[in-house]
Motif scaffolding. Structure first.
Motif, short mmCIF file in Angstrom:
data_model
loop_
_atom_site.label_atom_id
_atom_site.label_comp_id
_atom_site.label_asym_id
_atom_site.label_seq_id
_atom_site.Cartn_x
_atom_site.Cartn_y
_atom_site.Cartn_z
N PHE A 158 0.82 -1.21 0.00
CA PHE A 158 0.00 0.00 0.00
C PHE A 158 0.86 1.26 0.00
CE2 PHE A 158 -2.21 3.40 2.26
CZ PHE A 158 -3.22 3.61 1.34
N LEU A 165 1.24 7.61 -6.12
CA LEU A 165 0.29 8.72 -6.11
C LEU A 165 0.99 10.05 -5.86
CD1 LEU A 165 -2.68 7.23 -4.16
CD2 LEU A 165 -2.72 8.12 -6.46
N PHE A 185 -1.94 11.22 3.85
CA PHE A 185 -1.48 9.85 3.64
C PHE A 185 -0.56 9.39 4.75
CE2 PHE A 185 -2.59 9.36 -0.97
CZ PHE A 185 -3.25 8.17 -0.77
N SER B 163 -8.71 1.84 1.54
CA SER B 163 -7.54 2.65 1.20
C SER B 163 -7.20 2.54 -0.27
CB SER B 163 -6.32 2.22 2.00
OG SER B 163 -6.62 2.23 3.36
N VAL B 164 -7.29 1.32 -0.82
CA VAL B 164 -7.00 1.17 -2.24
C VAL B 164 -8.03 1.95 -3.05
CG1 VAL B 164 -6.91 -0.47 -4.13
CG2 VAL B 164 -5.84 -1.03 -1.98
N ALA B 167 -7.23 5.52 -2.84
CA ALA B 167 -6.03 5.84 -3.61
C ALA B 167 -6.37 5.99 -5.09
CB ALA B 167 -4.98 4.75 -3.40
N LEU B 168 -7.21 5.09 -5.59
CA LEU B 168 -7.61 5.20 -6.99
C LEU B 168 -8.40 6.48 -7.22
CD1 LEU B 168 -8.58 1.54 -7.84
CD2 LEU B 168 -6.51 2.77 -8.40
N LEU B 170 -8.00 9.21 -5.67
CA LEU B 170 -7.06 10.34 -5.71
C LEU B 170 -6.40 10.43 -7.08
CD1 LEU B 170 -5.56 12.64 -4.42
CD2 LEU B 170 -3.86 11.05 -3.60
N PHE B 171 -6.05 9.27 -7.65
CA PHE B 171 -5.45 9.32 -8.98
C PHE B 171 -6.43 9.93 -9.98
CE2 PHE B 171 -3.70 7.51 -12.94
CZ PHE B 171 -2.41 7.97 -12.81
N PHE B 214 -11.34 5.86 -12.99
CA PHE B 214 -10.66 5.75 -11.70
C PHE B 214 -11.57 6.23 -10.56
CE2 PHE B 214 -6.77 5.39 -14.16
CZ PHE B 214 -6.09 4.45 -13.41
#
Lengths: 221, 481
Positions: A158, A165, A185, B163-164, B167-168, B170-171, B214
């Motif tokens: 992770f 990112l 983060f 979280s994953v 994260a996506l 955010l991308f 995304f």
């Protein structure tokens, strides 16, 4: 001079992808943590270089967070967690190294094809390639989370994803809130590490699949 | 008081309450401070209807769309706090929680409300992302509160998958910024939603397409859409029941709101891919998948968790179809689902405390042993299954008729999924509510007021929807395009 600046940025971003591959084939936990620290160091350098060439001082803060927090504190803390809790030192994988590496190459090819085509119109070649590399690192991080069983290695996967990112956010010209996002983060990661330690998540979770808990709740016949 | 003050209060009250609750030791006082803070936040949110709205800034925004979400969010936040105040003491007595846990629980409750309110009122896609992350983190801590093996595993799974997903997202957010930056220039203005929507027709469509994929997968994970739903049943069943109610009734809506905002951005750009088909596909998949998964359930909270996936599927499908009628149905369904599902969890919390178990097989004859609770549960489950005259029936009926007119094949799949889920819920309900009661172990502690209040609202709206509400929803449905 401009070409040199571009080459260095390119080199740093490219080596992040390379280190992601190195993380995929590590089979010892300590070696994995060291490799992760190396990736965080490279990220800090890449972001600092962006800050220097683009004259964006706020990015130095992001670079400092990456260096101090992710390259030093977190690997150190995880080393201690592994030692204190007597976690198995070898990395358990779901699939073998070779298929994972092949899948990784496929993902990198995919992200480069997608991103370069997408940003064809963009005038800034650096942003384009940074984005392609960043997506590669993100996808490789996800691959690592999927193919590892143990909680600590999932956390490392992770964090590597998150490195991608931050690279993407730093590469996007003039993007606001980059520092705030990297702080957010860091809080997240700190919580994960504390969580692993405090709640003694040493058992491996075989999958992140709903079925796994169905058994506990008496739902499997 | 002006609108700006009210907006300020919605955000500051929860933070101040959280800070106070961290310091206070006694759980009784904390529980009522939690209620009081939620009540004040709700009043502030409701006052946005009448007060003059503040002008959208770089970070915050109040418009027709998010008022609905904010008011619903703070209302269910209030009723869940009332329920929690009567419920949580029992967990202390049975030793499942310690006083320190409870102190933490109340503080986190307000932090979570803050995260959700911030996400709903933010005018900046970066800030919205940070707020959704905050809400996710605080709920992760609540899900793991019981510290049992199952609770920790559920929290871990929620954490990793959430979280994953985030994260996506955010991308995707970074890609939206990159699409906006050539048009709006560098810096903060290129992340402000009101600027983005105005300039969207001039964005690079290819970049927007990839960004939306995304964002849909990222925030869709938080909405609980299949196949990204794996965290949802575990998180709902392992945490304290008031949190299950809030997760299901509110947090899913917050993620849905984020998806809707980006959908608007996509539809504003004529050349970008239409977001509808993607949302329709994911929505139908979630609906049918969850409807099948309702049958083998043995645990009462997991049953209703899968039902949440099903309803989120219906709502996403409705917004994917689009148009004034389907959007109206989607909005109404979202409100009704939040009210009904949280009512069900209020009932289920009491049931689990009385029986000391969540196993469906060990719960029998509730209408005989506890008429007020049992019949409340019956009415709530009938409502969520879509029986008339509940509000859920109204929105489902509206959705089915419009989709038959616009896309008959899709409507058939929709009806199939709805009937399948209806059967499963009724099958389980008869087992739980009727028959010979099993032995009970504990007296009932939780209050029934929030349950019956929600039921009254659901059936009132189902029988006679107030004129003002209809007009408001029509305006919002028109904005959603």
């Amino acid at each position: 001079m401009h070409d040199l600046a571009f080459d260095i940025a390119h080199l740093l971003a490219g080596s992040l992808v390379l280190v992601s591959f190195m993380m995929i084939y590590q089979d010892r936990l300590y070696a994995l943590l060291n490799t992760f620290a190396l990736q965080a160091l490279l990220l800090a350098m890449a972001v600092a270089w962006q800050a220097f060439t683009r004259d964006a001082p706020h990015l130095y803060a992001t670079a400092a967070i990456a260096l101090i927090f992710k390259a030093i504190i977190v690997p150190w803390a995880l080393h201690r967690v592994v030692a204190r809790m007597g976690i198995q030192r070898t990395v358990e994988t779901v699939t073998g190294v070779v298929p994972t590496m092949l899948a990784g190459m496929g993902l990198v090819a995919l992200s480069i094809l997608l991103m370069l085509q997408l940003t064809e119109a963009a005038e800034n070649p650096l942003a384009r390639e940074d984005l392609a590399f960043a997506l590669s690192v993100i996808l490789l991080g996800m691959l690592m989370m999927v193919t590892r069983r143990n909680a600590v290695t999932q956390v490392v996967g992770f964090m590597s994803l998150e490195n991608g990112l931050i690279l993407a956010a730093a590469g996007a010209q003039g993007m606001p809130l980059v520092v705030e996002i990297s702080v957010a983060f860091s809080v997240l990661i700190a919580m994960i590490v504390i969580g692993v330690f405090l709640f003694r998540i040493r058992e491996r979770f075989d999958s992140v699949d709903t079925e796994a808990l169905d058994a506990f709740r008496g739902e499997r016949r | 008081m002006t609108g700006a003050d009210a907006l300020f209060a919605i955000l500051v009250l929860p933070v101040a309450a959280a800070a106070l609750l961290v310091l206070l030791p006694g759980y009784r006082a904390s529980a009522w401070i939690n209620v009081a803070a939620s009540l004040l936040t709700f009043l502030a949110a409701a006052s946005l209807f009448v007060l003059e709205r503040p002008a959208p800034g770089n970070f915050l925004l109040v418009d027709d769309l998010n008022i609905v979400f904010v008011v619903l969010n703070t209302f269910v936040g209030l009723t869940a706090a009332v329920f929690s105040a009567s419920y949580i003491g029992h967990e202390l007595e049975t030793g499942r929680l310690t006083p320190a846990n409870l102190r933490f629980y109340h503080a986190m409750y307000q932090m979570m409300m803050f995260g959700m309110n911030l996400a709903l009122t933010s005018n900046n896609i970066g800030l919205m992302w940070v707020a959704v992350e905050l809400a996710t983190l605080s709920t992760v801590l609540m899900v793991g509160l019981y510290r049992t093996h199952e609770a920790l595993e559920a929290a871990w799974k929620y954490f990793i998958l959430g979280s994953v997903g985030i994260a996506l997202a955010l991308f995707g957010t970074i890609l939206v910024y990159l699409a906006a930056q050539p048009v709006l220039g560098e810096g903060t203005p290129a992340m402000v939603w009101t600027n983005l929507i105005a300039a969207a027709p001039r964005f690079d469509p290819a970049m927007l397409n990839v960004a939306f994929v995304f964002l849909l997968v990222g925030y869709g994970t938080k909405v609980g859409l299949a196949p990204f739903h794996a965290w949802l049943p575990d998180a709902h069943s392992e945490g304290p029941t008031p949190i299950s109610a809030v997760l299901s009734g509110l947090l899913l809506n917050v993620a849905l709101y984020a998806v809707l905002r980006f959908k608007l951005l996509m539809t504003a750009n004529a050349e970008a891919v239409a977001p509808g088909p993607l949302m329709i596909g994911l929505g139908l998949l979630s609906l049918v998948f969850a409807a099948f998964m309702l049958y083998p359930r043995r645990d009462i909270k997991r049953l209703f968790a899968y039902s949440s996936i099903e309803h989120m599927g219906i709502i996403v499908f409705a917004f994917g179809i689009g148009g004034p009628l389907a959007n109206f149905a989607g909005l109404l369904h979202m409100v009704m689902h939040s009210l009904t599902k949280s009512a069900i969890f209020f009932a289920v919390g009491n049931v689990a405390q009385i029986k000391g178990t969540q196993k469906l097989a060990e719960i029998r004859g509730l209408t005989q042993s506890h008429p007020a609770l049992g019949w409340g549960l019956v009415l709530a489950v009938l409502s969520i299954a879509g029986m008339p005259p509940s509000g859920v029936f109204m929105s489902e009926f509206l959705l089915v008729t419009t989709s038959f007119a616009r896309a008959p094949v899709l409507a058939l799949i929709l009806v199939f999924g709805l009937l399948l889920a209806f059967g499963a819920l009724l099958l389980r309900l008869t087992g739980v509510a009727f028959g010979t009661p099993t032995d009970e172990d504990h007296p009932m502690a939780g209050s029934l007021v929030p349950l019956w209040l929600h039921l009254a609202l659901i059936y009132w709206i189902g029988l006679h929807m107030p004129r003002a509400m209809v007009e408001w929803f029509q305006t919002v449905a028109a904005i959603l395009g």
